[in-house]
Design a protein around this motif. Structure first.
Motif, PDB file in Angstrom:
ATOM      1  N   SER A 191       0.811  -1.227   0.000  1.00 30.09           N
ATOM      2  CA  SER A 191       0.000   0.000   0.000  1.00 30.09           C
ATOM      3  C   SER A 191       0.839   1.270   0.000  1.00 30.09           C
ATOM      4  N   THR A 192       2.159   1.145   0.189  1.00 30.19           N
ATOM      5  CA  THR A 192       3.015   2.333   0.262  1.00 30.19           C
ATOM      6  C   THR A 192       4.183   2.221  -0.718  1.00 30.19           C
ATOM      7  N   CYS A 193       4.837   3.347  -0.932  1.00 31.33           N
ATOM      8  CA  CYS A 193       5.964   3.417  -1.868  1.00 31.33           C
ATOM      9  C   CYS A 193       7.306   3.575  -1.159  1.00 31.33           C
TER      10      CYS A 193
ATOM     11  N   THR B   1      -6.729  -1.929   0.155  1.00 31.71           N
ATOM     12  CA  THR B   1      -6.040  -0.761   0.711  1.00 31.71           C
ATOM     13  C   THR B   1      -6.967   0.440   0.817  1.00 31.71           C
ATOM     14  N   LEU B   2      -8.071   0.430   0.075  1.00 29.57           N
ATOM     15  CA  LEU B   2      -9.022   1.538   0.100  1.00 29.57           C
ATOM     16  C   LEU B   2     -10.139   1.321   1.112  1.00 29.57           C
ATOM     17  N   MET B   3     -10.159   0.149   1.758  1.00 18.57           N
ATOM     18  CA  MET B   3     -11.215  -0.173   2.712  1.00 18.57           C
ATOM     19  C   MET B   3     -10.764   0.135   4.137  1.00 18.57           C
ATOM     20  N   PRO B   4     -11.739   0.308   5.043  1.00 17.60           N
ATOM     21  CA  PRO B   4     -11.374   0.386   6.463  1.00 17.60           C
ATOM     22  C   PRO B   4     -10.787  -0.945   6.927  1.00 17.60           C
TER      23      PRO B   4
ATOM     24  N   ALA C 240      -5.520  -6.359  -8.581  1.00 19.35           N
ATOM     25  CA  ALA C 240      -6.756  -5.596  -8.431  1.00 19.35           C
ATOM     26  C   ALA C 240      -7.304  -5.681  -7.014  1.00 19.35           C
ATOM     27  N   TYR C 241      -7.428  -6.893  -6.462  1.00 15.40           N
ATOM     28  CA  TYR C 241      -8.026  -6.989  -5.134  1.00 15.40           C
ATOM     29  C   TYR C 241      -7.128  -6.423  -4.036  1.00 15.40           C
TER      30      TYR C 241
ATOM     31  N   ASN D  37     -14.446   3.815  -8.935  1.00 16.09           N
ATOM     32  CA  ASN D  37     -15.007   5.031  -8.348  1.00 16.09           C
ATOM     33  C   ASN D  37     -13.949   5.805  -7.563  1.00 16.09           C
ATOM     34  N   GLU D  38     -13.117   5.090  -6.809  1.00 16.69           N
ATOM     35  CA  GLU D  38     -12.096   5.734  -5.992  1.00 16.69           C
ATOM     36  C   GLU D  38     -11.011   6.368  -6.854  1.00 16.69           C
ATOM     37  N   GLN D  39     -10.672   5.696  -7.974  1.00 18.17           N
ATOM     38  CA  GLN D  39      -9.585   6.182  -8.812  1.00 18.17           C
ATOM     39  C   GLN D  39     -10.064   7.135  -9.904  1.00 18.17           C
TER      40      GLN D  39
END
Length: 654
Positions: A187-189, A416-419, A410-411, A390-392
């Motif tokens: 989730s991070t760079c 990473t976009l979910m709580p 994809a999943y 939708n998020e992107q």
């Protein structure tokens, strides 16, 4: 007695042939030689041609010391094992992609049509054949000894499938372990494997409309954003795969992935080593747990913003697609893949059934579960993909991928976009692991069953099964070492594209129908099924085996052949010519088993042309096997199952 003109391995026992004695006598899957009192129609002895007659007795005399074939503890064990094997990763990531790619809901029309005329008939044929012959994927073709290469072909396919399929489980296990971090590593760079072009958040919606071309986000312009790479892709390619330049650059071994692979093989071994008694219990968890997770993910998915758009994108029909040949081809190949046809594992599972089990109803129920799972999984997947789009701020077609990309790119992005992303990541990848695990160990079970059936009870050795399973797992693990290197993905894709591809499965299914319908006899096989289940199946099955299904198989096969395209990775890397040669060799290893076995038997023939011709015909005629089933601790001849069936002859054993 003169030397027989056609000496083959099928010449093991003989039958007394006469005006009223034209039955068959062949060893069953465990090597038992069984006599038959019943209506045995035409042909020679199933074991072969021209062996020496001996003194006979009309009562079956099992050979002392030969173990009885195992049976499922309860019939539900068989159902759950078939569900676990046939319902796999392809239902979750391949069907939804094909559905949206080929016209959404309209894809169900060719899918269901080919399922009815191709998938279900062969699915039923393999289970019924295993149940009737009480044998694995090799000995089951004693019904037509000249075509026993079908059994060897299925063994080659399932061995290759067991070898490369487990890599998906190793990847899933790796992601599952990495999910137990407060911050998901993909989730991070700011990780060692990330490159300077890694971007955590994309804002394409402003860049794509062309009105704010000089807008910057952070210190990057729209042009730089277009060349950016997601941390999910970099984690997959740079950390998990650590992918090299190509097939000719194997590189070093990823030791973390190697440990995951070893752990998964250990799990598979202990699921299989004790046979169907243990397998039948394990599948109650492995076959049902993925459904629990899919329901949880669906409930969560439909509550996310953009989920409705994703689901509508999935099922919205595009009627113009029905006129495209590729849509029908995709439907056909998906049916054969998801129904696990041609691998021999369904035959092995059916061989552990009670003789009078109603496999006809089982086949329809299992096919419905399989296809229903595929359709249901599509709602789960596209609810998540709609949320991602939708998020992107992009079209859903840009986030929908097939194959490993959907599961491992994809999943992971979606979670990473979910709580509480670690919770959803762990849940998803554990489901993926379990979903593939039951398919894997049932595939290994089918391979080992076929091998053990070649060595009947007289070759009894303590721990024979445990040792055989260990050798099988070890052989596959050694081959898998090439797939945990930096060039491993290229090797994996080579196995996936050629060794168990649509062409090999279609070729296998075509010959299964031809041999059962035109060599053994479709009517005769329908009679055999009636002796097992107590009634004749609908004639549609016979028509499919004889005409419709072979035409469907050969049609799709030829389309694949004429439209063959060289294998590529990510549509950029083209495999070298020698890689293509290796792939075709893997495909031909199974496909050539059938003609080579026939030629081998012909080359062993001796005698005059007339003698050879007669014996070839005799050895390719159908054979018959007698089974006795235990009910209530008492041996019962299955011949009494059909009251209108009267014995016409007697075949005796020595």
């Amino acid at each position: 007695m003169e030397k027989p003109a056609f000496e083959t391995d099928c010449c093991a026992v003989n039958v007394v042939l006469g005006e009223e004695k034209k039955g068959h006598l062949i060893p069953n899957g465990n090597g038992h030689q069984a006599g038959v009192n019943g209506s045995l129609i035409g042909g020679t002895d199933g074991a072969g041609c021209g062996a020496t007659p001996g003194t006979m007795s009309s009562v079956e005399k099992p050979v002392p010391g030969y173990p009885e074939r195992e049976q499922w503890t309860r019939q539900m064990d068989f159902i759950m094992s078939c569900v676990g094997f046939a319902v796999g990763l392809g239902n979750v990531w391949r069907f939804p992609y094909l559905c949206y790619k080929n016209g959404g809901g309209v894809f169900l029309i060719p899918y269901l049509i080919i399922g009815v005329v191709g998938g279900i008939p062969i699915f039923f044929l393999e289970i019924a054949l295993g149940q009737f012959m009480k044998a694995g994927s090799i000995n089951v073709w004693n019904i037509a000894p000249l075509f026993k290469g079908l059994g060897y072909a299925s063994m080659v396919i399932v061995f290759f499938c067991n070898t490369y399929y487990i890599m998906v489980l190793a990847w899933a296990f790796y992601y599952f372990i990495k999910s137990f971090n407060a911050t998901l590593p993909w989730s991070t760079c700011d990780n060692p494997w990330n490159t300077p072009s890694c971007i955590e958040i994309f804002h394409h919606e402003d860049c794509l409309n062309g009105t704010i071309g000089n807008t910057t986000y952070g210190n990057m312009t729209c042009e730089e954003l277009a060349d950016g790479r997601s941390p999910i892709i970099e984690f997959w390619e740079n950390k998990v795969l650590n992918i090299s330049q190509g097939l000719d650059y194997p590189g070093s071994i990823n030791w973390e992935l190697l440990l995951c692979l070893a752990a998964v093989w250990v799990m598979v071994y202990f699921c299989v080593w004790k046979g169907v008694k243990s397998t039948g219990k394990i599948v109650y968890f492995t076959a049902t747990f993925p459904y629990v997770v899919l329901i949880i993910l669906l409930v969560r998915g439909v509550t996310l913003p953009g989920a409705y758009d994703g689901i509508m994108y999935y099922i919205k029909p595009d009627w113009s697609k029905l006129g495209e040949a590729q849509v029908w081809i995709d439907a056909g190949t998906q049916i054969f893949f998801s129904y696990a046809i041609g691998l021999g594992a369904l035959t092995a599972l059916g061989s552990y059934n009670r003789f009078n089990n109603d496999c006809y109803k089982d086949a329809f129920m299992l096919a419905l579960i399989n296809s229903g799972t595929s359709f249901f999984a599509g709602f789960v997947v596209f609810a998540i993909l709609g949320f991602m789009a939708n998020e992107q701020g992009v079209d859903i077609s840009q986030v929908a991928e097939t194959g490993p990309g959907l599961a491992f790119i994809a999943y992971p992005k979606a979670v990473t976009l979910m709580p509480m992303p670690p919770v959803w990541a762990a849940l998803f990848f554990f489901m993926l692991l379990v979903l593939g695990l039951d398919s894997q160990f049932v595939g290994v079970e089918g391979f080992v069953t076929g091998i053990l059936d070649l060595f009947p009870g007289k070759y009894y050795m303590r721990y024979k099964r445990e040792i055989s399973v260990a050798i099988c797992c070890l052989m596959c693990f050694i081959i898998d070492l090439s797939m945990v290197t930096q060039g491993g993905m290229y090797v994996f894709q080579l196995f996936d594209y050629y060794s168990a591809s649509g062409m090999t499965l279609l070729w296998q299914a075509f010959w299964e129908c031809i041999v059962v319908s035109w060599v053994y006899g479709a009517d005769r096989f329908m009679d055999d099924i009636a002796r097992m289940i107590g009634y004749r199946p609908f004639p549609w099955m016979k028509w499919c085996w004889s005409f419709i299904t072979p035409c469907v198989c050969i049609g799709i096969f030829l389309f694949h052949l004429f439209n063959y395209k060289p294998l590529t990775y990510n549509n950029t890397y083209v495999y070298p010519w020698w890689g293509e040669v290796i792939g075709w060799c893997m495909a031909l290893m199974s496909m050539l088993c059938i003609p080579v076995s026939v030629l081998y038997k012909l080359c062993r023939a001796t005698g005059t042309f007339k003698e050879v011709s007669i014996n070839i015909i005799l050895c390719s005629l159908p054979t018959w096997v007698a089974h006795r089933v235990r009910e209530g601790g008492k041996d019962v001849n299955h011949e009494g199952k059909i009251g209108t069936w009267k014995p016409q002859l007697t075949v005796d054993t020595m």
